[in-house]
Design a protein around this motif. Structure first.
Motif, PDB file in Angstrom:
ATOM      1  N   THR A   1      -7.607   5.812   7.632  1.00 40.93           N
ATOM      2  CA  THR A   1      -7.941   6.355   6.306  1.00 40.93           C
ATOM      3  C   THR A   1      -6.733   6.306   5.373  1.00 40.93           C
ATOM      4  N   ILE A   2      -5.571   6.720   5.888  1.00 46.36           N
ATOM      5  CA  ILE A   2      -4.338   6.661   5.089  1.00 46.36           C
ATOM      6  C   ILE A   2      -4.033   5.230   4.689  1.00 46.36           C
TER       7      ILE A   2
ATOM      8  N   VAL B   1      -6.041   2.538   4.395  1.00 49.75           N
ATOM      9  CA  VAL B   1      -6.978   1.990   3.408  1.00 49.75           C
ATOM     10  C   VAL B   1      -6.743   2.623   2.042  1.00 49.75           C
ATOM     11  N   THR B   2      -6.534   3.933   2.024  1.00 48.60           N
ATOM     12  CA  THR B   2      -6.322   4.638   0.758  1.00 48.60           C
ATOM     13  C   THR B   2      -5.077   4.126   0.042  1.00 48.60           C
ATOM     14  N   LEU B   3      -3.987   3.970   0.793  1.00 48.10           N
ATOM     15  CA  LEU B   3      -2.745   3.504   0.169  1.00 48.10           C
ATOM     16  C   LEU B   3      -2.855   2.064  -0.311  1.00 48.10           C
ATOM     17  N   GLU B   4      -3.588   1.233   0.418  1.00 51.46           N
ATOM     18  CA  GLU B   4      -3.786  -0.148  -0.044  1.00 51.46           C
ATOM     19  C   GLU B   4      -4.499  -0.165  -1.394  1.00 51.46           C
ATOM     20  N   LEU B   5      -5.417   0.793  -1.582  1.00 51.05           N
ATOM     21  CA  LEU B   5      -6.210   0.811  -2.811  1.00 51.05           C
ATOM     22  C   LEU B   5      -5.463   1.432  -3.993  1.00 51.05           C
ATOM     23  N   VAL B   6      -4.631   2.432  -3.717  1.00 51.67           N
ATOM     24  CA  VAL B   6      -4.030   3.198  -4.828  1.00 51.67           C
ATOM     25  C   VAL B   6      -2.522   3.005  -4.943  1.00 51.67           C
TER      26      VAL B   6
END
Length: 428
Positions: A94-95, A97-102
């Motif tokens: 989750t961390i 994927v989230t960091l890749e997006l934001v």
């Protein structure tokens, strides 16, 4: 005390490994230039959140695993590690994927504006985020292995992975020409390696690997309470920095020096707390309440002695502020204001950290959460902003920090004097 030292010393090395590697990483990247170092600072600040989340998971897992282990249920103790590892893997993905997006918007927001520093931080963060699953698996592994009182293998795993990264970082940054991105690649390799080593340790235990949602739910409840407690700490330390900044650059610089050294001493004192989690949890899990209380008293004494030793070391280290940190006359003058509060709180802090470990091992998480919130919201935060309103300077900031420690000490000692924390049984 030998049992305490046997668990605390390896734990101390493991706790110190990451900050020491960060220093190496910073030194390597620092030679690339100011912009690259700024990018690393921003990216590293974001990844530090993942480290914090992993530490919360490890603390919750240690107590539950220790109680199972003390009850003679080693397989059940390791199974706590299995469920924590599933939770860690889910959290790590989750961390990532989230960091890749934001990564882009986030680093620009922290940097304050678009530019090469924000862009470099985003590029570093997108690569470093790939190591989040391994990082989380590593912290979960540390948690259950401490619970079964195995601190030797985690020591080898963490030191080996950090040594590999320390060798790879300068090679990837310079001869191979990856620059700042080489630092991120080295981080990913180390974090993935340590995560796989802890997974291998689980496989060698030959326990069922199927996820059990009821156990994961209990671990999430512990994690929630520990996260709230951690959020209170974060609010306190961020407020301290914000108020110190309002008293001028010299005050902020002096506060930064003192608070970073406070964090380092807290890291060392936390090794005693980790030993307390494992030993007290195992004693209560085995229905040995009297042994748990005796261990708790001895560990609290060890915390007090350690705090007194650190008080003398902190007091003696004031003379090193100027040569080590390049402090000018005003920063040094401001540092002296904070220093005596810093040194004076050390004995109390030693007892606080030790009792934190005792109650974490006992599974008394809700009490720790409530005490921290009350001490923060009812003592520290009003004190810190009052210091700002009355222009109390850095002295006011550190009075509020000392008050935070003293309030927690009072609450912990009152709880320790009773029997509500010493609940026997394999689970609580």
């Amino acid at each position: 005390m030998r049992r305490v030292a046997a668990l605390a010393l390896p734990a101390l090395v493991v706790l110190a490994a990451e900050p020491l590697y960060v220093l190496v990483d910073t030194a390597v990247v620092g030679h690339l230039g100011r912009e690259e170092l700024g990018s690393l600072a921003i990216g590293g600040q974001v990844m530090a959140l993942a480290v914090w989340l992993g530490t919360v998971l490890a603390y919750g897992t240690t107590g539950r695993a220790a109680r199972r282990f003390g009850a003679g249920q080693r397989e059940a103790a390791v199974s706590e590690g299995v469920q924590a590892s599933w939770l860690a893997l889910a959290g790590g993905v989750t961390i990532m994927v989230t960091l890749e997006l934001v990564a882009g918007p986030l680093t620009r927001a922290i940097a304050g504006s678009p530019g090469p520093v924000a862009d470099g931080a985003a590029d570093w963060l997108r690569i470093a985020a790939l190591g989040a699953p391994g990082l989380m698996l590593g912290t979960a592994g540390n948690g259950w292995m401490r619970g079964v009182q195995d601190t030797r293998r985690p020591l080898y795993y963490v030191l080996g992975a950090n040594a590999l990264s320390a060798v790879l970082c300068p090679l990837l940054v310079y001869p191979l020409g990856l620059g700042l991105e080489g630092s991120a690649v080295a981080n990913v390799i180390a974090q993935t390696a340590v995560g796989l080593l802890f997974v291998r340790a689980l496989l060698t235990e030959r326990v069922p690997l199927r996820p059990h949602l009821d156990v994961i739910r209990h671990q999430l409840t512990l994690g929630r309470d520990l996260l709230l407690r951690g959020a209170a700490f974060q609010a306190c330390f961020l407020s301290a920095s914000a108020v110190a900044a309002r008293f001028g650059t010299a005050s902020l610089a002096a506060h930064l020096i003192a608070i970073q050294l406070f964090f380092f001493t807290a890291l060392a004192l936390d090794a005693v707390a980790i030993a307390a989690q494992s030993l007290v949890g195992a004693a209560l899990g085995g229905d040995r309440v009297d042994e748990a209380k005796l261990l708790a008293r001895r560990i609290t004494t060890a915390g007090l002695v350690s705090g007194v030793v650190f008080a003398f070391l902190v007091a003696a280290s004031l003379a090193t502020v100027r040569p080590w940190f390049g402090a000018d006359a005003e920063v040094y003058h401001q540092a002296k204001t904070a220093w005596w509060f810093f040194a004076g709180m050390m004995p109390a802090a030693g007892v606080v950290f030790a009792l934190d470990g005792v109650f974490l091992g006992a599974g008394d998480i809700r009490f720790l959460r409530n005490l921290t919130l009350v001490s923060a919201l009812g003592g520290f935060l009003p004190g810190i902003w009052l210091a700002y309103l009355v222009d109390g300077g850095l002295r006011g900031v550190w009075i509020a920090l000392t008050l935070f420690i003293v309030l927690r000490l009072a609450g912990l000692l009152q709880r320790f004097a009773g029997d509500k924390w010493a609940v026997a049984g394999a689970v609580r």
